[in-house]
Write an enzyme that holds these catalytic residues in place. Structure first.
Site, short mmCIF file in Angstrom:
data_model
loop_
_atom_site.label_atom_id
_atom_site.label_comp_id
_atom_site.label_asym_id
_atom_site.label_seq_id
_atom_site.Cartn_x
_atom_site.Cartn_y
_atom_site.Cartn_z
N TYR A 133 0.80 2.43 -9.51
CA TYR A 133 1.43 1.43 -8.67
C TYR A 133 1.59 0.08 -9.36
CZ TYR A 133 2.54 -1.27 -4.49
OH TYR A 133 3.16 -2.07 -3.58
N LYS A 169 -5.54 14.02 -6.49
CA LYS A 169 -4.68 15.10 -6.97
C LYS A 169 -5.35 15.68 -8.22
CE LYS A 169 -0.77 17.42 -6.89
NZ LYS A 169 -0.35 18.32 -5.80
N ASP A 204 -1.18 15.95 -1.16
CA ASP A 204 -0.04 16.55 -0.46
C ASP A 204 -0.50 17.25 0.83
OD1 ASP A 204 -1.25 17.86 -2.59
OD2 ASP A 204 0.37 19.27 -2.94
N ASP A 207 -0.69 3.67 -0.98
CA ASP A 207 0.53 2.96 -0.58
C ASP A 207 1.38 3.87 0.31
OD1 ASP A 207 2.57 0.86 -0.85
OD2 ASP A 207 3.65 2.38 -1.98
#
Ligand code: NAD
Length: 329
Positions: free
Chosen positions: A124, A173, A207, A231
């Protein structure tokens, strides 16, 4: 309480929602003293820079700021003033509570969860972002550190313990980004061990977490994650509880803390008196919690509940007809 706070009125709907918010805070007689400083387009026009030194000095001195949204001009300079503020004050914890209020456009009742997002590392922040000379290849450096992970994990578990939360979900992840978010997961599991007596700990792949939030948001309590995932997930969560007009955020570090509405400057409705000030009001409640005035933080949340749910006074984004001023009144 006698506390000076830096006030950034911001751009677009910023001044309207700040006026409404200060009207409510004044009515609560909190003894706050406001120090007005500029940032964003308004600062560029008045002082020739987006983030003037006087603004930085006021935040450094008073350590607390309440900030309306800022417009970052497209083109050169900072990629975002908000990211710049986080960087300059090392505001490593981004905290976003989400509560569903009935009688609003909340899609789910009784959602009450907090996202704690690492705010200074990862993709980010756009470190080392470059485009090759032929314009064919874009690159970026992603960095996660043990120190950065350690401090946000401690922050999240301490917060969970302080406000009586029962579960922390570590979102990552690490199945694919084995080193990068693997380091975050490993650190979170290690640190979390010390809190296991009172707090349940689980981990979820990002996910799956995004899907689970839509299927069953009530299973979550505190979500702890890295910068970019946080975010995205926190905006998804704002969508579960009625949209960005309901979403407050705190950017918290050791030197300073900046409380804000999560939404942007909404140029499409600026100056029309129809903006919803709830996100900035909820951010003010977070600010009161931060300075230890939990009683009045709770009172402020109750007042919002009373206004929207019991009295049925809502701005247009929530399906009502009240103007920003009428809502604040
Ligand atoms: P936005 O959040 O300003 O607006 C998205 C939509 O939500 C618009 O339709 C807007 O009218 C509506 N909306 C937002 N806040 C609302 C409120 N309080 N009440 C009622 N409706 C509301 O997003 P955008 O249009 O993508 O961005 C506009 C500008 O804001 C850009 O310059 C962007 O860089 C900036 N921005 C700033 C921040 C910040 O300072 N924290 C955050 C996001 C975007």
């Amino acid at each position: 309480m006698s506390q000076k706070i830096a006030i950034i009125r911001g751009d677009g709907i910023g001044p309207e929602i700040m006026d409404a918010t200060l009207h409510v805070l004044d009515a609560m007689k909190l003894g706050l003293e406001y120090v007005d400083v500029d940032a964003g387009m308004v600062a560029l026009e008045k002082h020739g820079e987006l983030l003037p030194q006087a603004t930085m000095d006021a935040i450094r001195t008073h350590r607390i700021a309440l900030k309306s949204p800022l417009t970052t001009p497209v083109g050169g300079g900072f990629s975002s003033i908000n990211v710049e503020l986080r960087k300059r004050f090392d505001l490593y914890a981004n905290v976003r509570p989400a509560i569903s209020f009935p009688n609003t456009r909340s899609r789910y009742d009784k959602v009450d969860l907090i996202t704690v997002r690492e705010n200074t590392e990862g993709a980010y922040i756009g470190e080392g972002q470059a485009l090759s000379e032929d314009g064919e290849t874009a690159t970026l450096t992603q960095k996660v550190t043990r120190r950065g992970s350690d401090r946000i994990v401690r922050y999240a578990f301490d917060l969970a313990r302080k406000v009586g939360r029962r579960k922390v979900t570590i979102v990552h992840k690490a199945n694919i980004l084995k080193k990068l978010t693997g380091l975050f997961l490993e650190t979170a599991m290690e640190v979390g061990e010390r809190y296991r007596d009172r707090i349940e700990i689980e981990d979820k792949i990002v996910d799956n977490c995004a899907m689970q939030l839509v299927l069953n948001p009530w299973q979550f309590d505190v979500i702890l994650t890295t910068n970019l995932f946080g975010d995205i997930l926190s905006d998804e969560i704002a969508g579960l509880v009625g949209g960005l007009g309901m979403a407050p955020g705190g950017n918290i570090g050791k030197e300073a803390a900046i409380f804000e509405a999560v939404h942007g400057s909404a140029p499409d409705i600026a100056g029309k008196g129809m903006a919803n000030p709830t996100a900035l009001l909820l951010a003010s409640a977070m600010m009161l919690d931060h300075v230890g005035d939990t009683e009045r933080a709770t009172r402020l949340r109750e007042v919002l509940h009373q206004t929207m749910v019991v009295d049925g006074i809502r701005t247009r984004d929530l399906g009502g007809e009240a103007s920003t001023d009428a809502f604040a009144q």
